[in-house]
Write a protein that holds these residues in place. Structure first.
Motif, PDB file in Angstrom:
ATOM      1  N   PHE A 118      22.194   9.869   3.332  1.00 48.09           N
ATOM      2  CA  PHE A 118      20.867   9.748   2.764  1.00 48.09           C
ATOM      3  C   PHE A 118      20.568   8.277   2.476  1.00 48.09           C
ATOM      4  CE2 PHE A 118      19.109   8.924  -1.434  1.00 48.09           C
ATOM      5  CZ  PHE A 118      17.798   9.285  -1.229  1.00 48.09           C
ATOM      6  N   HIS A 119      19.337   7.856   2.761  1.00 46.52           N
ATOM      7  CA  HIS A 119      18.933   6.468   2.508  1.00 46.52           C
ATOM      8  C   HIS A 119      17.543   6.471   1.871  1.00 46.52           C
ATOM      9  CE1 HIS A 119      22.243   5.154   5.034  1.00 46.52           C
ATOM     10  NE2 HIS A 119      21.863   6.093   5.888  1.00 46.52           N
ATOM     11  N   LEU A 120      17.352   5.600   0.922  1.00 44.36           N
ATOM     12  CA  LEU A 120      16.037   5.374   0.343  1.00 44.36           C
ATOM     13  C   LEU A 120      15.576   4.013   0.846  1.00 44.36           C
ATOM     14  CD1 LEU A 120      14.161   6.965  -1.502  1.00 44.36           C
ATOM     15  CD2 LEU A 120      14.944   5.557  -3.394  1.00 44.36           C
ATOM     16  N   VAL A 121      14.395   3.996   1.440  1.00 43.49           N
ATOM     17  CA  VAL A 121      13.879   2.797   2.085  1.00 43.49           C
ATOM     18  C   VAL A 121      12.617   2.353   1.367  1.00 43.49           C
ATOM     19  CG1 VAL A 121      12.935   1.905   4.252  1.00 43.49           C
ATOM     20  CG2 VAL A 121      14.866   3.486   4.303  1.00 43.49           C
ATOM     21  N   GLU A 122      12.496   1.041   1.183  1.00 44.98           N
ATOM     22  CA  GLU A 122      11.352   0.465   0.470  1.00 44.98           C
ATOM     23  C   GLU A 122      10.510  -0.379   1.412  1.00 44.98           C
ATOM     24  OE1 GLU A 122      11.233  -2.105  -3.502  1.00 44.98           O
ATOM     25  OE2 GLU A 122      12.000  -3.234  -1.773  1.00 44.98           O
ATOM     26  N   LEU A 123       9.199  -0.160   1.362  1.00 45.00           N
ATOM     27  CA  LEU A 123       8.250  -1.017   2.059  1.00 45.00           C
ATOM     28  C   LEU A 123       7.423  -1.712   0.989  1.00 45.00           C
ATOM     29  CD1 LEU A 123       6.204  -0.260   5.208  1.00 45.00           C
ATOM     30  CD2 LEU A 123       5.094  -1.322   3.282  1.00 45.00           C
ATOM     31  N   GLU A 124       7.566  -3.044   0.899  1.00 43.49           N
ATOM     32  CA  GLU A 124       6.785  -3.822  -0.054  1.00 43.49           C
ATOM     33  C   GLU A 124       5.359  -3.938   0.464  1.00 43.49           C
ATOM     34  OE1 GLU A 124       8.565  -7.597  -0.895  1.00 43.49           O
ATOM     35  OE2 GLU A 124      10.559  -6.712  -1.011  1.00 43.49           O
ATOM     36  N   LEU A 125       4.379  -3.683  -0.391  1.00 42.48           N
ATOM     37  CA  LEU A 125       2.987  -3.671   0.048  1.00 42.48           C
ATOM     38  C   LEU A 125       2.394  -5.075   0.077  1.00 42.48           C
ATOM     39  CD1 LEU A 125       1.729  -0.493  -1.808  1.00 42.48           C
ATOM     40  CD2 LEU A 125       2.306  -0.762   0.597  1.00 42.48           C
ATOM     41  N   ASP A 126       2.435  -5.689   1.271  1.00 42.70           N
ATOM     42  CA  ASP A 126       1.786  -6.980   1.470  1.00 42.70           C
ATOM     43  C   ASP A 126       0.327  -6.791   1.865  1.00 42.70           C
ATOM     44  OD1 ASP A 126       4.171  -8.318   0.952  1.00 42.70           O
ATOM     45  OD2 ASP A 126       4.751  -8.331   3.061  1.00 42.70           O
ATOM     46  N   GLU A 127       0.042  -5.685   2.547  1.00 41.21           N
ATOM     47  CA  GLU A 127      -1.320  -5.373   2.996  1.00 41.21           C
ATOM     48  C   GLU A 127      -1.540  -3.876   2.854  1.00 41.21           C
ATOM     49  OE1 GLU A 127      -3.923  -5.401   7.138  1.00 41.21           O
ATOM     50  OE2 GLU A 127      -2.073  -6.555   7.039  1.00 41.21           O
ATOM     51  N   LEU A 128      -2.670  -3.500   2.269  1.00 41.40           N
ATOM     52  CA  LEU A 128      -3.013  -2.092   2.076  1.00 41.40           C
ATOM     53  C   LEU A 128      -4.509  -1.943   2.302  1.00 41.40           C
ATOM     54  CD1 LEU A 128      -2.021   0.710   1.235  1.00 41.40           C
ATOM     55  CD2 LEU A 128      -2.378   0.047  -1.145  1.00 41.40           C
ATOM     56  N   THR A 129      -4.879  -1.210   3.362  1.00 39.21           N
ATOM     57  CA  THR A 129      -6.294  -1.043   3.704  1.00 39.21           C
ATOM     58  C   THR A 129      -6.591   0.419   4.011  1.00 39.21           C
ATOM     59  OG1 THR A 129      -5.880  -1.489   6.044  1.00 39.21           O
ATOM     60  CG2 THR A 129      -6.503  -3.371   4.670  1.00 39.21           C
ATOM     61  N   GLY A 130      -7.866   0.754   3.963  1.00 32.59           N
ATOM     62  CA  GLY A 130      -8.281   2.101   4.285  1.00 32.59           C
ATOM     63  C   GLY A 130      -9.622   2.123   4.976  1.00 32.59           C
ATOM     64  N   ARG A 131      -9.841   3.194   5.751  1.00 29.44           N
ATOM     65  CA  ARG A 131     -11.132   3.440   6.420  1.00 29.44           C
ATOM     66  C   ARG A 131     -11.489   4.882   6.152  1.00 29.44           C
ATOM     67  NH1 ARG A 131     -13.786  -0.594   8.358  1.00 29.44           N
ATOM     68  NH2 ARG A 131     -14.816   0.693   9.864  1.00 29.44           N
ATOM     69  N   GLU A 132     -12.779   5.166   6.177  1.00 25.64           N
ATOM     70  CA  GLU A 132     -13.241   6.541   5.994  1.00 25.64           C
ATOM     71  C   GLU A 132     -14.565   6.728   6.701  1.00 25.64           C
ATOM     72  OE1 GLU A 132     -15.085   7.324   1.905  1.00 25.64           O
ATOM     73  OE2 GLU A 132     -13.779   5.590   1.547  1.00 25.64           O
ATOM     74  N   THR A 133     -14.883   7.993   6.913  1.00 25.23           N
ATOM     75  CA  THR A 133     -16.159   8.335   7.534  1.00 25.23           C
ATOM     76  C   THR A 133     -17.294   7.829   6.653  1.00 25.23           C
ATOM     77  OG1 THR A 133     -15.150  10.326   8.444  1.00 25.23           O
ATOM     78  CG2 THR A 133     -17.554  10.242   8.418  1.00 25.23           C
ATOM     79  N   ALA A 134     -18.268   7.182   7.271  1.00 25.28           N
ATOM     80  CA  ALA A 134     -19.441   6.705   6.523  1.00 25.28           C
ATOM     81  C   ALA A 134     -20.262   7.897   6.067  1.00 25.28           C
ATOM     82  CB  ALA A 134     -20.280   5.775   7.391  1.00 25.28           C
ATOM     83  N   ARG A 135     -20.788   7.833   4.897  1.00 23.03           N
ATOM     84  CA  ARG A 135     -21.610   8.922   4.351  1.00 23.03           C
ATOM     85  C   ARG A 135     -23.060   8.523   4.263  1.00 23.03           C
ATOM     86  NH1 ARG A 135     -17.240  11.351   3.666  1.00 23.03           N
ATOM     87  NH2 ARG A 135     -15.638  11.082   2.175  1.00 23.03           N
TER      88      ARG A 135
END
Length: 146
Positions: free
Chosen positions: A129-146
């Motif tokens: 078993f391994h626990l892996v970490e991803l440090e958040l240097d970039e976090l973005t999102g897109r969504e359907t336009a309303r």
């Protein structure tokens, strides 16, 4: 392009991105080693306080996951939902590493964060078993336009 159906999307505000990531249970983790890529479905936990993502991964000694993690300078994780008219996606990028044993939470906490491990054709006793970490240097999102 006029004959092709399309849907407009817009950027997602940071609060909604954080909510969607906190609600996500899985997505696709993408790694790279030189010119080779490796993408895997993975269970995820968003640690907002630590500004990181945690992944619980298993290895039977023959998996490429750990080798790719060692070689990846910047990993990408994507989770999304595409339910017809409404859709969204979140993309995270950053440095990735396997956490050493002394930085891992106890088994009860890991079970609470991730639920049951998906075992395929391996013997449970043969899995590491391994626990892996991803440090958040970039976090973005897109969504359907309303």
């Amino acid at each position: 392009m006029r004959d092709i159906r399309y849907v407009y999307t817009v950027g997602t505000d940071p609060e909604t991105v954080a909510e969607r990531l906190a609600d996500a249970s899985s997505g696709v983790l993408s790694l790279a080693d030189g010119g080779r890529s490796y993408a895997i479905p993975a269970h995820v936990f968003y640690d907002a306080d630590g500004d990181r993502l945690l992944f619980r991964l298993t290895d039977d000694g023959g998996s490429e996951k750990l080798a790719f993690i060692e070689e990846t300078e910047e990993a990408t994780f994507v989770c999304y939902e595409d339910a017809g008219e409404d859709s969204w996606s979140v993309m995270a990028r950053g440095a990735i590493r396997v956490l050493p044993d002394d930085e891992r939470p106890d088994a009860a906490t890991i079970n609470e964060l991730f639920g049951g491990v998906r075992v395929f054709d391996e013997e449970v006793d043969d899995l590491d078993f391994h626990l892996v970490e991803l440090e958040l240097d970039e976090l973005t999102g897109r969504e359907t336009a309303r």
